[in-house]
Design a protein around this motif. Sequence first.
Motif, PDB file in Angstrom:
ATOM      1  N   TYR A  43      71.974  32.391  71.277  1.00 37.99           N
ATOM      2  CA  TYR A  43      72.951  32.071  70.227  1.00 37.99           C
ATOM      3  C   TYR A  43      74.257  31.568  70.860  1.00 37.99           C
ATOM      4  O   TYR A  43      74.836  30.579  70.414  1.00 37.99           O
ATOM      5  N   ARG A  44      74.694  32.229  71.903  1.00 34.73           N
ATOM      6  CA  ARG A  44      75.958  31.871  72.560  1.00 34.73           C
ATOM      7  C   ARG A  44      75.920  30.453  73.124  1.00 34.73           C
ATOM      8  O   ARG A  44      76.884  29.695  72.977  1.00 34.73           O
TER       9      ARG A  44
ATOM     10  N   SER B 191      71.181  38.748  65.824  1.00 32.40           N
ATOM     11  CA  SER B 191      71.909  37.945  66.818  1.00 32.40           C
ATOM     12  C   SER B 191      72.795  36.876  66.192  1.00 32.40           C
ATOM     13  O   SER B 191      73.525  36.190  66.902  1.00 32.40           O
ATOM     14  N   GLY B 192      72.713  36.694  64.862  1.00 32.42           N
ATOM     15  CA  GLY B 192      73.600  35.756  64.174  1.00 32.42           C
ATOM     16  C   GLY B 192      72.927  34.539  63.574  1.00 32.42           C
ATOM     17  O   GLY B 192      73.579  33.751  62.890  1.00 32.42           O
ATOM     18  N   PHE B 193      71.630  34.344  63.836  1.00 26.33           N
ATOM     19  CA  PHE B 193      70.932  33.194  63.261  1.00 26.33           C
ATOM     20  C   PHE B 193      70.791  33.404  61.755  1.00 26.33           C
ATOM     21  O   PHE B 193      70.363  34.460  61.315  1.00 26.33           O
ATOM     22  N   ASN B 194      71.175  32.391  60.981  1.00 22.17           N
ATOM     23  CA  ASN B 194      71.196  32.576  59.525  1.00 22.17           C
ATOM     24  C   ASN B 194      69.907  32.144  58.844  1.00 22.17           C
ATOM     25  O   ASN B 194      69.733  32.372  57.661  1.00 22.17           O
ATOM     26  N   GLN B 195      69.010  31.532  59.576  1.00 20.84           N
ATOM     27  CA  GLN B 195      67.752  31.086  58.981  1.00 20.84           C
ATOM     28  C   GLN B 195      66.646  31.287  60.001  1.00 20.84           C
ATOM     29  O   GLN B 195      66.794  30.939  61.171  1.00 20.84           O
ATOM     30  N   THR B 196      65.535  31.885  59.580  1.00 23.66           N
ATOM     31  CA  THR B 196      64.380  32.031  60.463  1.00 23.66           C
ATOM     32  C   THR B 196      63.148  31.517  59.744  1.00 23.66           C
ATOM     33  O   THR B 196      63.030  31.635  58.526  1.00 23.66           O
ATOM     34  N   ASN B 197      62.245  30.925  60.507  1.00 21.95           N
ATOM     35  CA  ASN B 197      61.015  30.390  59.942  1.00 21.95           C
ATOM     36  C   ASN B 197      59.844  30.776  60.828  1.00 21.95           C
ATOM     37  O   ASN B 197      59.916  30.630  62.053  1.00 21.95           O
ATOM     38  N   LYS B 198      58.779  31.234  60.194  1.00 24.01           N
ATOM     39  CA  LYS B 198      57.537  31.492  60.917  1.00 24.01           C
ATOM     40  C   LYS B 198      56.686  30.234  60.793  1.00 24.01           C
ATOM     41  O   LYS B 198      56.389  29.772  59.702  1.00 24.01           O
ATOM     42  N   ILE B 199      56.298  29.676  61.930  1.00 27.04           N
ATOM     43  CA  ILE B 199      55.524  28.438  61.964  1.00 27.04           C
ATOM     44  C   ILE B 199      54.065  28.799  62.255  1.00 27.04           C
ATOM     45  O   ILE B 199      53.783  29.438  63.273  1.00 27.04           O
ATOM     46  N   PRO B 200      53.118  28.402  61.401  1.00 23.98           N
ATOM     47  CA  PRO B 200      51.706  28.711  61.686  1.00 23.98           C
ATOM     48  C   PRO B 200      51.234  28.020  62.965  1.00 23.98           C
ATOM     49  O   PRO B 200      51.550  26.861  63.212  1.00 23.98           O
ATOM     50  N   THR B 201      50.488  28.754  63.783  1.00 22.25           N
ATOM     51  CA  THR B 201      49.947  28.186  65.019  1.00 22.25           C
ATOM     52  C   THR B 201      48.450  27.931  64.918  1.00 22.25           C
ATOM     53  O   THR B 201      47.909  27.152  65.700  1.00 22.25           O
ATOM     54  N   GLY B 202      47.766  28.626  64.024  1.00 27.57           N
ATOM     55  CA  GLY B 202      46.318  28.499  63.930  1.00 27.57           C
ATOM     56  C   GLY B 202      45.588  29.258  65.025  1.00 27.57           C
ATOM     57  O   GLY B 202      44.380  29.140  65.165  1.00 27.57           O
ATOM     58  N   ILE B 203      46.324  30.048  65.815  1.00 31.29           N
ATOM     59  CA  ILE B 203      45.727  30.828  66.893  1.00 31.29           C
ATOM     60  C   ILE B 203      46.016  32.299  66.622  1.00 31.29           C
ATOM     61  O   ILE B 203      47.169  32.698  66.506  1.00 31.29           O
TER      62      ILE B 203
ATOM     63  N   ILE C 212      67.787  29.248  63.277  1.00 35.84           N
ATOM     64  CA  ILE C 212      68.822  28.212  63.189  1.00 35.84           C
ATOM     65  C   ILE C 212      70.200  28.874  63.242  1.00 35.84           C
ATOM     66  O   ILE C 212      70.477  29.816  62.498  1.00 35.84           O
ATOM     67  N   LYS C 213      71.045  28.369  64.113  1.00 34.69           N
ATOM     68  CA  LYS C 213      72.426  28.835  64.189  1.00 34.69           C
ATOM     69  C   LYS C 213      73.211  28.187  63.052  1.00 34.69           C
ATOM     70  O   LYS C 213      73.019  26.999  62.769  1.00 34.69           O
ATOM     71  N   PRO C 214      74.089  28.924  62.385  1.00 35.98           N
ATOM     72  CA  PRO C 214      74.852  28.322  61.289  1.00 35.98           C
ATOM     73  C   PRO C 214      75.661  27.119  61.771  1.00 35.98           C
ATOM     74  O   PRO C 214      76.170  27.110  62.887  1.00 35.98           O
ATOM     75  N   PRO C 215      75.772  26.090  60.912  1.00 36.85           N
ATOM     76  CA  PRO C 215      76.585  24.924  61.281  1.00 36.85           C
ATOM     77  C   PRO C 215      78.072  25.236  61.144  1.00 36.85           C
ATOM     78  O   PRO C 215      78.462  26.216  60.508  1.00 36.85           O
TER      79      PRO C 215
END
Length: 199
Positions: A82-83, A124-136, A145-148
């Motif tokens: 984040y830093r 840690s301060g990230f305002n958005q998180t996304n789980k991305i499918p891997t298929g594994i 995502i760090k806030p803009p």
Amino acid sequence: KSLLSVGTGSGVLEEELIKVWGLKVTGVDLVRPLLKRARDKGITMGLANGEYLPFTKEAFDIVVFSESIGHMKLDVALSEAYRVLKPAGSVHIITYTSTAMMWGGCDDYRPDSPYGISAALKRSGFNQTNKIPTGISGYIYIQGIKPPLQHPTVQRNANLVLPLAENRLTIESGGAMSNQTAQQQPRAWAQAPNIATIP
């Protein structure tokens, strides 16, 4: 765009990000023989711990932990990511759960869960998180995502798709999307025929 790879290893992914996609990649690792192998591929490397990154605040657009976060204290490493990230920058974590066949119960690698990583990202301060499918099965990919900056002229970071099986990346700029496929063989660790999209 500038990308920091934490726990670069021999630099297979990073070499592709430089040669095919033109990203400016810097890597850190603690294993000296791997530093040399990555440097031989044209990657700027440094001997450093992901919990104590030797970079200034807001130095990178993207931070990647590809199969390395399990060697670090999760909250400490993500706070460091984040830093060093610029506002609206993104962190990408690819790791294993305890059920992953690829993990194999390594004594020195901690398995994680999507919930645990997402919660640590938010702490840690990230305002958005996304789980991305891997298929594994047991192989997880989480993005934070760090806030803009709160300023009307700030532009969003380019979208990056890390290649999981097809050695493909997608770069988005100015609303135009282009897909390209590298003319390389899929990596041995990537068995699923899909890729993960990362804003």
